[in-house]
Design a protein around this motif. Structure first.
Motif, PDB file in Angstrom:
ATOM      1  N   ASP A 533       0.818  -1.216   0.000  1.00 52.40           N
ATOM      2  CA  ASP A 533       0.000   0.000   0.000  1.00 52.40           C
ATOM      3  C   ASP A 533       0.845   1.256   0.000  1.00 52.40           C
ATOM      4  OD1 ASP A 533      -2.441  -1.542   0.208  1.00 52.40           O
ATOM      5  OD2 ASP A 533      -1.882  -1.909   2.298  1.00 52.40           O
ATOM      6  N   SER A 534       1.955   1.232   0.715  1.00 53.05           N
ATOM      7  CA  SER A 534       2.829   2.402   0.792  1.00 53.05           C
ATOM      8  C   SER A 534       4.209   1.942   1.229  1.00 53.05           C
ATOM      9  CB  SER A 534       2.275   3.418   1.789  1.00 53.05           C
ATOM     10  OG  SER A 534       3.065   4.594   1.819  1.00 53.05           O
ATOM     11  N   THR A 535       5.241   2.583   0.709  1.00 59.51           N
ATOM     12  CA  THR A 535       6.600   2.256   1.124  1.00 59.51           C
ATOM     13  C   THR A 535       7.506   3.456   0.897  1.00 59.51           C
ATOM     14  OG1 THR A 535       8.395   0.638   0.912  1.00 59.51           O
ATOM     15  CG2 THR A 535       7.275   1.271  -1.118  1.00 59.51           C
ATOM     16  N   GLU A 536       8.540   3.592   1.709  1.00 58.18           N
ATOM     17  CA  GLU A 536       9.462   4.711   1.594  1.00 58.18           C
ATOM     18  C   GLU A 536      10.745   4.406   2.363  1.00 58.18           C
ATOM     19  OE1 GLU A 536       7.071   7.874   3.102  1.00 58.18           O
ATOM     20  OE2 GLU A 536       7.618   7.512   5.195  1.00 58.18           O
ATOM     21  N   ILE A 537      11.733   5.260   2.142  1.00 56.36           N
ATOM     22  CA  ILE A 537      13.022   5.202   2.835  1.00 56.36           C
ATOM     23  C   ILE A 537      13.064   6.293   3.904  1.00 56.36           C
ATOM     24  CG2 ILE A 537      15.500   5.647   2.574  1.00 56.36           C
ATOM     25  CD1 ILE A 537      14.823   2.930   1.604  1.00 56.36           C
ATOM     26  N   ILE A 538      13.605   5.940   5.071  1.00 52.81           N
ATOM     27  CA  ILE A 538      13.859   6.899   6.146  1.00 52.81           C
ATOM     28  C   ILE A 538      15.360   6.895   6.410  1.00 52.81           C
ATOM     29  CG2 ILE A 538      13.397   7.516   8.555  1.00 52.81           C
ATOM     30  CD1 ILE A 538      10.927   7.712   6.909  1.00 52.81           C
ATOM     31  N   TYR A 539      15.984   8.094   6.473  1.00 48.84           N
ATOM     32  CA  TYR A 539      17.419   8.122   6.754  1.00 48.84           C
ATOM     33  C   TYR A 539      17.794   9.354   7.567  1.00 48.84           C
ATOM     34  CZ  TYR A 539      18.028  11.508   2.897  1.00 48.84           C
ATOM     35  OH  TYR A 539      17.966  12.608   2.084  1.00 48.84           O
ATOM     36  N   GLY A 540      18.880   9.183   8.325  1.00 48.79           N
ATOM     37  CA  GLY A 540      19.365  10.256   9.179  1.00 48.79           C
ATOM     38  C   GLY A 540      20.605   9.804   9.925  1.00 48.79           C
ATOM     39  N   PRO A 541      21.202  10.679  10.730  1.00 51.61           N
ATOM     40  CA  PRO A 541      22.473  10.343  11.390  1.00 51.61           C
ATOM     41  C   PRO A 541      22.319   9.291  12.478  1.00 51.61           C
ATOM     42  CG  PRO A 541      21.668  12.495  12.108  1.00 51.61           C
ATOM     43  CD  PRO A 541      20.770  12.070  11.003  1.00 51.61           C
ATOM     44  N   LEU A 545      20.284   8.246  17.170  1.00 48.60           N
ATOM     45  CA  LEU A 545      19.479   7.079  17.544  1.00 48.60           C
ATOM     46  C   LEU A 545      19.937   6.502  18.881  1.00 48.60           C
ATOM     47  CD1 LEU A 545      19.314   5.287  14.087  1.00 48.60           C
ATOM     48  CD2 LEU A 545      17.454   6.490  15.244  1.00 48.60           C
ATOM     49  N   PRO A 546      19.070   5.749  19.556  1.00 43.69           N
ATOM     50  CA  PRO A 546      19.489   5.104  20.803  1.00 43.69           C
ATOM     51  C   PRO A 546      20.505   4.009  20.516  1.00 43.69           C
ATOM     52  CG  PRO A 546      17.326   4.326  20.163  1.00 43.69           C
ATOM     53  CD  PRO A 546      17.665   5.454  19.230  1.00 43.69           C
ATOM     54  N   GLU A 547      21.189   3.563  21.563  1.00 36.27           N
ATOM     55  CA  GLU A 547      22.229   2.555  21.381  1.00 36.27           C
ATOM     56  C   GLU A 547      21.646   1.225  20.934  1.00 36.27           C
ATOM     57  OE1 GLU A 547      24.316   2.547  25.072  1.00 36.27           O
ATOM     58  OE2 GLU A 547      25.657   4.160  24.448  1.00 36.27           O
ATOM     59  N   ASN A 548      20.459   0.909  21.385  1.00 34.83           N
ATOM     60  CA  ASN A 548      19.805  -0.322  20.964  1.00 34.83           C
ATOM     61  C   ASN A 548      18.487   0.033  20.312  1.00 34.83           C
ATOM     62  OD1 ASN A 548      18.762  -2.888  20.629  1.00 34.83           O
ATOM     63  ND2 ASN A 548      19.502  -3.632  22.596  1.00 34.83           N
ATOM     64  N   LEU A 549      18.320  -0.342  19.056  1.00 36.04           N
ATOM     65  CA  LEU A 549      17.106   0.034  18.328  1.00 36.04           C
ATOM     66  C   LEU A 549      15.900  -0.808  18.719  1.00 36.04           C
ATOM     67  CD1 LEU A 549      18.535   0.550  14.725  1.00 36.04           C
ATOM     68  CD2 LEU A 549      18.423   2.180  16.620  1.00 36.04           C
ATOM     69  N   LEU A 563      11.325   4.670  17.235  1.00 40.49           N
ATOM     70  CA  LEU A 563      10.303   5.211  16.341  1.00 40.49           C
ATOM     71  C   LEU A 563      10.132   6.703  16.544  1.00 40.49           C
ATOM     72  CD1 LEU A 563       7.593   2.403  16.526  1.00 40.49           C
ATOM     73  CD2 LEU A 563       9.012   2.990  14.560  1.00 40.49           C
ATOM     74  N   ASP A 564      10.126   7.145  17.792  1.00 39.99           N
ATOM     75  CA  ASP A 564       9.970   8.571  18.059  1.00 39.99           C
ATOM     76  C   ASP A 564      11.113   9.379  17.456  1.00 39.99           C
ATOM     77  OD1 ASP A 564       7.630   8.099  19.418  1.00 39.99           O
ATOM     78  OD2 ASP A 564       8.543   8.139  21.408  1.00 39.99           O
ATOM     79  N   LEU A 565      12.320   8.843  17.514  1.00 40.25           N
ATOM     80  CA  LEU A 565      13.481   9.576  17.009  1.00 40.25           C
ATOM     81  C   LEU A 565      13.501   9.623  15.481  1.00 40.25           C
ATOM     82  CD1 LEU A 565      16.167   8.311  19.517  1.00 40.25           C
ATOM     83  CD2 LEU A 565      15.345  10.653  19.282  1.00 40.25           C
ATOM     84  N   ILE A 566      13.137   8.532  14.803  1.00 40.17           N
ATOM     85  CA  ILE A 566      13.194   8.572  13.343  1.00 40.17           C
ATOM     86  C   ILE A 566      12.015   9.343  12.752  1.00 40.17           C
ATOM     87  CG2 ILE A 566      14.539   6.456  13.186  1.00 40.17           C
ATOM     88  CD1 ILE A 566      12.106   4.954  12.409  1.00 40.17           C
ATOM     89  N   LYS A 567      11.064   9.697  13.604  1.00 34.03           N
ATOM     90  CA  LYS A 567      10.000  10.591  13.162  1.00 34.03           C
ATOM     91  C   LYS A 567      10.374  12.052  13.345  1.00 34.03           C
ATOM     92  CE  LYS A 567       6.196   7.390  14.194  1.00 34.03           C
ATOM     93  NZ  LYS A 567       5.005   7.141  15.057  1.00 34.03           N
ATOM     94  N   ALA A 625      22.172   6.222   9.111  1.00 31.50           N
ATOM     95  CA  ALA A 625      21.313   5.048   9.232  1.00 31.50           C
ATOM     96  C   ALA A 625      20.204   5.152   8.196  1.00 31.50           C
ATOM     97  CB  ALA A 625      20.722   4.962  10.632  1.00 31.50           C
ATOM     98  N   VAL A 626      19.952   4.052   7.493  1.00 31.54           N
ATOM     99  CA  VAL A 626      18.931   4.020   6.447  1.00 31.54           C
ATOM    100  C   VAL A 626      17.970   2.876   6.748  1.00 31.54           C
ATOM    101  CG1 VAL A 626      18.483   3.892   3.978  1.00 31.54           C
ATOM    102  CG2 VAL A 626      20.627   4.887   4.797  1.00 31.54           C
TER     103      VAL A 626
END
Length: 826
Positions: A533-541, A545-549, A563-567, A625-626
């Motif tokens: 239905d929908s797809t995309e790439i999220i990227y950032g430094p 991010l936290p030490e453990n995802l 999730l909060d940080l990549i938003k 991170a991608v």
């Protein structure tokens, strides 16, 4: 335990390429299952429902005389065997792993990392009960149920499931090699001395083993994309196979178990007052215990006597009614039929409801597994008297246990079809309607499709035109290392920041004193689903991010904090550039009836999305991170026209997990959890914006490191590829990025490292110091390699003299894999 030495010829051949499949008797099924569990102990557990759940055996002294493994010499009857495929090294704290003989060894690897207290507190955000940490994430591995023979005279299912299991496990083991923990450092400060030479020898041995087993699978018609797919299934699912649920009936080649039909033995839609007439068989009780201890979203039960795929309803109460989630069931059944396909004189499977295509029954397993938890008015408490009785409370179920799509597969018109109708060992994963297809061949594929569709997944396939040489790597859990787990185990891709004289400057931009790449391309895929239905790439430094995802307590990925940080504004979202939105659907998976979309020339049968990432804001030395993410199959929420019972919404695990963010189900310690806004996330990859070009290009070629070129310039280098050595000039940059990620930056800032004069000086000094060492080391390795190959050739000649050509070929195909996880060439 099997030794690491090359084994001799098999007692009975498992089949060679192009050979016709054959239906195996009980004794040969057991022999092959035992061999599988011995040869692949980190992926296979073999047990019985007698040992696991304390059930009695059906039969007498004269039944199953070949079976002395678990029951001993003085215990009559037949064992009901269960074969579990799971990645035990990645998830050692899974309770199912504790059934294995090597459980203690697995639990104590890496210092027992899974039982360490969490290094951060995120709270009980999933509402789980308090208990010991389960950091590996085993709770969220989806269960798949596969039953080969509830009726003992219906013979296709057991062999199909064993053949499927052997393919999956061999691919998983092959894909697990070479193991990164054996890879020696290549930086100049560490590549001298006996320890390095020993590590290099071990690494070369693993490389050789991996290449040989990959070639063996290629020869069997399992090329690289399919090998990677099978390995993903083994490593990301818990596949529970009961090949002969009716062990007594299969051994005797009779439908019933001691005169009782096991597929009328389940407590669903039976008449009140008939409580003594359910759970009478050991087959029924074995399946009941497996469902009580697991959380199955999907399952298959193989039968025979016609050729059809049946789904709910098959109960008389719901004659002429559609089941809730009928749209999803019809979609999956259609895919089963297409992937299984037909062959001469046998069409692809017809499919529909069991009431329409087969006949209704009371006490059927399929309806029980689908509705026993949400339609309690149809469920009774059983009180059988056979085999000393069975506790009635074991037929009381919580709200989660029984919500599975457990479809009926009527495999063949003849319950025991002749061998020439079973298919051949030739390209087993390619759907075909030719002579190579057959009743076993097509049901191997059908079972694999069920394993795949139990849960959606998203996977990043390449960067900068460089396609990765692996997908999910078995025996690796990215949650393993506190402080940097996901970062340290991601695929790391180096992209250059400085243009060469031949390189166009259109894709580069200057930030202050530093030059960075402007864009790089990403490709990714979506599986385990139908409509994308929908797809995309999220990227950032990475450093944002936290030490453990994953959740630090129970391993759920991605955690709420992640999730909060990549938003946040630090991360960017990019849609695919090659997918035109058609209505509400952005793509189609490989299982869609219209085929995969979008596709890229030269790619496999999966959809391939593309996007370009703008890297212009990131200076040299940045690690990015991608993630890829996707929403799938929301059309499954559309109700059928005549649903019974009326007024009820989606009830199944498989639909709710994709479409209901607040969904939560738990049973036997396993959990199915809805996803935040219905997004499914890939594992991340890392892009390192690097500092050189010509030297990495030269070293990448020398060290066989995967890389891509454009106009003579390096475009991307997979610096931690398992199948090649890391260029030493990049090794230090990766180490620098790792130290920065951990907050222990060694010395100079990235801007200093990127200044041209310093880089030139470092290059000259590095070449001067290690040039001679490199030449000597390579000559020494060449000599050692030649000596090793001479020894191997001599050993092969010796084997050929002792064994027949076919037996020798079979041993090579197997990879001669020992129980300790090493390929035996010494």
């Amino acid at each position: 335990m099997v030794t690491n030495k090359v084994s001799g010829a098999r007692s009975r051949r498992e089949g060679s390429i192009g050979e016709q499949y054959e239906i195996l008797p009980s004794s040969e099924l057991l022999s092959r299952m035992m061999k599988l569990s011995r040869d692949y102990p980190t992926f296979v557990t073999l047990t019985t429902t007698q040992e696991w759940f304390g059930l009695p055996r059906a039969g007498s002294d004269s039944d199953c005389p070949f079976d002395r493994t678990y029951k001993g010499e003085n215990n009559p009857g037949c064992n009901n065997y269960v074969l579990i495929i799971q990645d035990k090294e990645a998830y050692p704290d899974d309770p199912d792993v504790q059934l294995a003989p090597n459980a203690e060894f697995l639990l104590n690897q890496e210092g027992g990392w899974w039982k360490e207290p969490p290094n951060q507190t995120e709270g009980d955000e999933l509402g789980l009960e308090d208990g010991p940490p389960s950091k590996s994430g085993w709770k969220y591995i989806p269960d798949v149920f596969l039953s080969g023979s509830v009726h003992g005279d219906e013979r296709v299912g057991p062999t199909s499931l064993l053949e499927m299991a052997e393919l999956v496990v061999e691919a998983a083991y092959c894909e697990s090699m070479p193991r990164m923990k054996y890879k020696p450092k290549t930086s100049s400060s560490q590549d001298i001395g006996s320890e390095y030479d020993q590590a290099q020898d071990l690494w070369q041995q693993e490389l050789m083993a991996s290449k040989m087993c990959r070639q063996s699978l290629e020869d069997k018609g399992v090329p690289s994309p399919y090998r990677q797919w099978l390995a993903r299934l083994a490593s990301t699912r818990r596949i529970v196979i009961i090949p002969t649920a009716n062990a007594l009936g299969y051994s005797r080649n009779t439908r019933e178990e001691a005169g009782i039909d096991p597929n009328r033995d389940f407590p669903f839609d039976i008449q009140r007052g008939d409580e003594k007439d359910c759970m009478q068989t050991i087959a029924g009780r074995s399946i009941n215990e497996l469902f009580r201890s697991h959380l199955f979203p999907i399952g298959l039960t193989f039968h025979g006597g016609m050729e059809v795929i049946g789904y709910e309803w098959g109960a008389p109460t719901y004659l002429n009614k559609d089941a809730p989630d009928a749209v999803a069931q019809d979609t999956i059944a259609n895919a089963y039929s297409r992937y299984a396909n037909g062959f001469p004189h046998h069409n692809a499977y017809d499919y529909g409801t069991m009431n329409d295509k087969v006949y209704y029954v009371r006490g059927g397993m399929e309806d029980w597994a689908f509705a026993g938890s949400w339609d309690p008015d149809r469920v009774v408490r059983c009180s059988p008297t056979t085999y000393g009785g069975y506790p009635s409370e074991k037929t009381e179920y919580n709200n989660s246990t029984l919500r599975a799509f457990n479809m009926l597969i009527e495999t063949s018109d003849i319950k025991g079809p002749p061998r020439e109708q079973l298919g051949k060992r030739n390209r087993p994963l390619i759907s075909s309607n030719g002579e190579d297809n057959g009743h076993i061949a097509r049901n191997i594929r059908l079972a694999l499709l069920a394993v795949d569709t139990v849960e959606p997944y998203v996977s990043i396939k390449g960067v900068g035109g460089l396609q990765f040489d692996d997908d999910v790597v078995p025996a690796v859990n990215q949650r393993k290392y506190n402080g940097g787990s996901f970062f340290e185990t991601t695929k790391m891709i180096w992209v250059p920041e400085t243009p060469s004289r031949k390189h166009s400057i259109r894709n580069l931009v200057t930030v202050g004193r530093q030059t960075t790449a402007k864009t790089t391309s990403i490709t990714w895929s979506v599986g385990g689903s139908f409509n994308i239905d929908s797809t995309e790439i999220i990227y950032g430094p990475w450093d944002k991010l936290p030490e453990n995802l994953a959740d630090s307590r129970d391993g759920f990925y991605p955690s709420r904090k992640t999730l909060d940080l990549i938003k946040s504004s630090e991360f960017r979202a990019v849609p695919p550039s090659n997918s035109d939105v058609n209505g509400e659907v952005q793509g189609r998976s490989r299982w869609h009836k219209e085929g995969a979309f979008p596709v890229i020339s030269g790619s496999d049968s999966s959809p391939a999305f593309e996007a370009s990432l703008d890297l212009s804001k990131y200076p040299t030395g940045t690690t990015i991170a991608v993630f890829a993410k996707a929403k799938v199959d929301k059309s499954w929420l559309n109700p059928a026209s005549n649903v019974g019972p009326a007024g009820i919404g989606s009830v199944s695990h498989i639909v709710n997990a994709r479409t209901n963010p607040s969904y939560f189900a738990s049973n036997g310690g396993k959990v199915i959890q809805g996803r935040d806004d219905n997004w499914w996330y890939s594992a991340p990859i890392t892009i390192i914006i690097g500092t050189l070009e010509d030297e990495p290009k030269r070293e990448a070629a020398t060290n066989n490191t995967p890389s891509t070129l454009m106009d003579g310039a390096v475009k991307a280098v997979h610096v931690n590829s398992r199948m090649g050595n890391v260029p030493s000039i990049l090794d230090s940059q990766v180490e620098e990025a790792t130290l920065q990620r951990k907050g222990t930056n060694r010395a100079a800032a990235p801007s200093d490292l990127s200044s041209p004069w310093l880089l030139g000086a470092l290059m000259l000094l590095s070449v001067t110091m290690i040039g001679c060492v490199i030449v000597r080391r390579k000559r020494r390795r060449l000599l050692v390699h030649r000596q090793r190959m001479i020894r191997i050739a001599a050993e092969e000649d010796e084997f050929k003299a002792d064994l027949s050509d076919s037996e020798y070929h079979d041993d090579v195909e197997d990879g001669n894999i020992g129980s300790q996880g090493k390929f035996s060439i010494d």
